[in-house]
Write a protein that holds these residues in place. Sequence first.
Motif, PDB file in Angstrom:
ATOM      1  N   VAL A  11       0.858  -1.185   0.000  1.00  0.00           N
ATOM      2  CA  VAL A  11       0.000   0.000   0.000  1.00  0.00           C
ATOM      3  C   VAL A  11       0.892   1.231   0.000  1.00  0.00           C
ATOM      4  O   VAL A  11       2.111   1.135   0.157  1.00  0.00           O
ATOM      5  CB  VAL A  11      -0.943   0.041   1.228  1.00  0.00           C
ATOM      6  N   ILE A  12       0.261   2.370  -0.205  1.00  0.00           N
ATOM      7  CA  ILE A  12       1.002   3.617  -0.137  1.00  0.00           C
ATOM      8  C   ILE A  12       0.249   4.517   0.832  1.00  0.00           C
ATOM      9  O   ILE A  12      -0.985   4.477   0.894  1.00  0.00           O
ATOM     10  CB  ILE A  12       1.166   4.228  -1.542  1.00  0.00           C
ATOM     11  N   SER A  13       0.962   5.258   1.638  1.00  0.00           N
ATOM     12  CA  SER A  13       0.285   6.117   2.599  1.00  0.00           C
ATOM     13  C   SER A  13      -0.196   7.388   1.913  1.00  0.00           C
ATOM     14  O   SER A  13       0.592   8.119   1.325  1.00  0.00           O
ATOM     15  CB  SER A  13       1.230   6.483   3.748  1.00  0.00           C
ATOM     16  N   GLY A  14      -1.498   7.631   1.999  1.00  0.00           N
ATOM     17  CA  GLY A  14      -2.037   8.847   1.406  1.00  0.00           C
ATOM     18  C   GLY A  14      -1.892  10.029   2.341  1.00  0.00           C
ATOM     19  O   GLY A  14      -1.942  11.181   1.905  1.00  0.00           O
ATOM     20  N   ALA A  15      -1.724   9.763   3.616  1.00  0.00           N
ATOM     21  CA  ALA A  15      -1.649  10.825   4.617  1.00  0.00           C
ATOM     22  C   ALA A  15      -0.220  11.040   5.058  1.00  0.00           C
ATOM     23  O   ALA A  15       0.654  10.205   4.829  1.00  0.00           O
ATOM     24  CB  ALA A  15      -2.519  10.458   5.817  1.00  0.00           C
ATOM     25  N   GLY A  16       0.036  12.130   5.724  1.00  0.00           N
ATOM     26  CA  GLY A  16       1.330  12.387   6.341  1.00  0.00           C
ATOM     27  C   GLY A  16       1.440  11.621   7.655  1.00  0.00           C
ATOM     28  O   GLY A  16       0.439  11.367   8.317  1.00  0.00           O
ATOM     29  N   HIS A  17       2.647  11.228   8.004  1.00  0.00           N
ATOM     30  CA  HIS A  17       2.915  10.569   9.290  1.00  0.00           C
ATOM     31  C   HIS A  17       4.298  11.015   9.724  1.00  0.00           C
ATOM     32  O   HIS A  17       5.108  11.451   8.902  1.00  0.00           O
ATOM     33  CB  HIS A  17       2.901   9.043   9.129  1.00  0.00           C
ATOM     34  N   ASP A  18       4.597  10.854  11.005  1.00  0.00           N
ATOM     35  CA  ASP A  18       5.942  11.192  11.484  1.00  0.00           C
ATOM     36  C   ASP A  18       7.006  10.447  10.675  1.00  0.00           C
ATOM     37  O   ASP A  18       8.077  10.992  10.399  1.00  0.00           O
ATOM     38  CB  ASP A  18       6.065  10.854  12.978  1.00  0.00           C
ATOM     39  N   ALA A  19       6.701   9.202  10.268  1.00  0.00           N
ATOM     40  CA  ALA A  19       7.663   8.408   9.496  1.00  0.00           C
ATOM     41  C   ALA A  19       8.071   9.106   8.191  1.00  0.00           C
ATOM     42  O   ALA A  19       9.179   8.893   7.680  1.00  0.00           O
ATOM     43  CB  ALA A  19       7.077   7.032   9.173  1.00  0.00           C
ATOM     44  N   VAL A  20       7.175   9.927   7.655  1.00  0.00           N
ATOM     45  CA  VAL A  20       7.482  10.588   6.384  1.00  0.00           C
ATOM     46  C   VAL A  20       8.599  11.622   6.584  1.00  0.00           C
ATOM     47  O   VAL A  20       9.495  11.759   5.748  1.00  0.00           O
ATOM     48  CB  VAL A  20       6.208  11.225   5.781  1.00  0.00           C
ATOM     49  N   TYR A  21       8.569  12.330   7.713  1.00  0.00           N
ATOM     50  CA  TYR A  21       9.693  13.222   8.032  1.00  0.00           C
ATOM     51  C   TYR A  21      10.944  12.425   8.399  1.00  0.00           C
ATOM     52  O   TYR A  21      12.054  12.761   7.986  1.00  0.00           O
ATOM     53  CB  TYR A  21       9.330  14.176   9.174  1.00  0.00           C
ATOM     54  N   LEU A  22      10.772  11.349   9.202  1.00  0.00           N
ATOM     55  CA  LEU A  22      11.943  10.554   9.596  1.00  0.00           C
ATOM     56  C   LEU A  22      12.671  10.008   8.369  1.00  0.00           C
ATOM     57  O   LEU A  22      13.899   9.867   8.370  1.00  0.00           O
ATOM     58  CB  LEU A  22      11.514   9.429  10.528  1.00  0.00           C
TER      59      LEU A  22
END
Lengths: 432, 432
Positions: free
Chosen positions: B362-373
């Motif tokens: 899957v692909i994350s459609g939303a932002g998450h802390d992991a996206v900055y990490l």
Amino acid sequence: MQVHESQGTHTPDRLRVDGERLWNSLMQLAQIGATEKGGVCRLALTELDRIARDQFVSWAKQIGCTVRVDAIGNIFARRAGLRDDLPPVMTGSHIDTQPTGGKFDGNYGVLAGLEVLRTLADANVRTLAPLEVAVWTNEEGSRFVPVMMGSGVFAGAFTLEHALEQRDRDGISVRDALAAIGYVGENTRPHTVGAYFEAHIEQGPVLEAHDKTVGIVQGALGQRWYDVTVHGMEAHAGPTPMELRRDALLVAADLIHAVNRIALDHAPHGRGTVGWVDVHPNSRNVIPGRVKLTADLRAADDATLTAMDSALREACSAASANAGITVDIEPVVYFAPQPFAAELVAAVKKGADMLGFSSMDVISGAGHDAVYLARVAPAAMIFVPCKDGISHNEIEDARADHLEAGCNVLLHAMLKAAQTVRTTPVSEASSI
Amino acid sequence: MQVHESQGTHTPDRLRVDGERLWNSLMQLAQIGATEKGGVCRLALTELDRIARDQFVSWAKQIGCTVRVDAIGNIFARRAGLRDDLPPVMTGSHIDTQPTGGKFDGNYGVLAGLEVLRTLADANVRTLAPLEVAVWTNEEGSRFVPVMMGSGVFAGAFTLEHALEQRDRDGISVRDALAAIGYVGENTRPHTVGAYFEAHIEQGPVLEAHDKTVGIVQGALGQRWYDVTVHGMEAHAGPTPMELRRDALLVAADLIHAVNRIALDHAPHGRGTVGWVDVHPNSRNVIPGRVKLTADLRAADDATLTAMDSALREACSAASANAGITVDIEPVVYFAPQPFAAELVAAVKKGADMLGFSSMDVISGAGHDAVYLARVAPAAMIFVPCKDGISHNEIEDARADHLEAGCNVLLHAMLKAAQTVRTTPVSEASSI
């Protein structure tokens, strides 16, 4: 209608209103509730409304009118006829305004009527039938609903009791507000009206677009108003793929287009408007789960309006066929199309032609007191252009020469309907 | 990554988290700020946030972790590694919630990390690299913007100073709010992270629709947000014929369709949403003169996002070509697409396979802390289904067996990344 021409020096066909006096009265009345932006805020049955009513009554009495008030506060200024038992030829409109209203909407119709009576008084023109200028209570409906309250009671569209019981946002009833400004009159049956004319700014762009001075109003569009609700499913804009969405706003966009298409499919008089939209939850990154919108359909005849109603219901059904979407439609208002009286419309047209004004046939898209009056009397309206078609706005504007032109058309239409019988020079006025 | 298997009775591959303990901790944390409807309201840096932070810290210390706080209030609970100089293998998420938030968003990622450490403590499994569980400050952005504040500072997306100066609606700054709850830590440079995993409920409907237990997250969609304004001309719905209208809402409906079409034209990952609409004057019988709306475009790669941006600008230009209509478009947010680290994504997939869970990419459609990490370390995410794809809602729900499954996948992905070296039976724990 046979017209008896005068033997005096002032034949009725040569009579003209005083455009400057009309303009000055409009400007004077517009001081009562004047706003900084040049508009007027004079809500129905407020102290400002009382002051404006008193001003009108004072002006009417100055030219010898008798003034009567009915139980819903409508004012009738009457100039006696030679045959005073005949039903009056009436004109009028309203002097309440929107919260951000202009100087001309309604006020023009009342003061044009006053100017007609002033002109006849100056010229000592007598009419067979009496003439009346009506000031209808609460046409705008900004403070109290229903709109066109005074003319609606007069025409039996709803009862006096229903109107008196309505309350504003502060809980004040029409009954109490009327009493507070001293405009509770006699509770008698509405009197018979021989003919009713109403002069009004067009509140639309048609006359200006066609460069015409006078609109010969054929009647008023019928109206059907609806509340429509689209139910989908609120979801996050990011994690929800397009194929798994139940986007209520996307379906609402279909319906906005449908309302427009339905109007275009019923040209030339079909009109369709979505004016109000409420999106839930109305957040930038959330797919809308519920959208409410209004639909306003108008047409010149009931068969067309019915066909438009069916087309809108079909569009809502078709939208409901989308997976996971339901559409509710609820009718909220119906006004029947209202044609005006052919002989009065012809009199307006004849007046405009005789006076040399360019004119065109138009249809009123909005409600007016004349539309209710047309239920109980032959009725017609005279439109004059307003700047950019803008009304219900403090920048509402109209040209003095157009207002004068419409008033002259009103004068001659009323004279014909009231069967003018005699004129005398001004100097002989005292002997009449 | 090479894995050193143990010689003890508890081999790492047989290790399993305690799903009931995980569930109970989730329910216990959810009591702090619990709402009547079963959700949680625990805004960032409030007293409730402090109580929840203290609870987490207490739990972490109970299993021997050291706890450090940084200058933006991020909490790092650390379990020492045998080679404690190695960069830590980190997991985490957030425990602040939306005003009408649920029990699982964020909280699951933090408590799944805690459950991993508890499981390793019980089993006396030691790792070469240290392990850390991070609690990132203010992921939701409900009280203070920008969203993902703590991880954003950690990853250098914006400065610490910028974050500390932000204020809530009452004028309270992040700086003061942090001090008030006692979570101002050391202002040191962010430490190097060896690998970052984050377990999270999907917040979307894809796993449920495909009946899969684990989502192997490949990366996060890029995002472009816009404010769009359509300028037309306000006019009365009744007197204005269709051909003389400049209806801003009709053009807005075109744009709502365009945003949807642009997303469909860029399948499978293209997404387009109009979530917010403001109609002026928003009155039933007035043609809208101005409509503001937002557009949210997302795509998995920057070339696609750029193409979608161009298509939206073209749609706005085309709409402006209507007589008397102008459309302004203003970009307000850009997040680059963020692919996750291939070797960590593979470790997650391998863990799910080894544990026998059904999974899908899957692909994350939303932002998450992991996206900055992912900007400063190899990163990956593990999604588990949530009921009906609903999140940011008090009825947000997830199944205990799914949460346990995701936590077991997290456990094994972290073990592999941290290179497990030894296990001993529980009874020997005291001798370690």
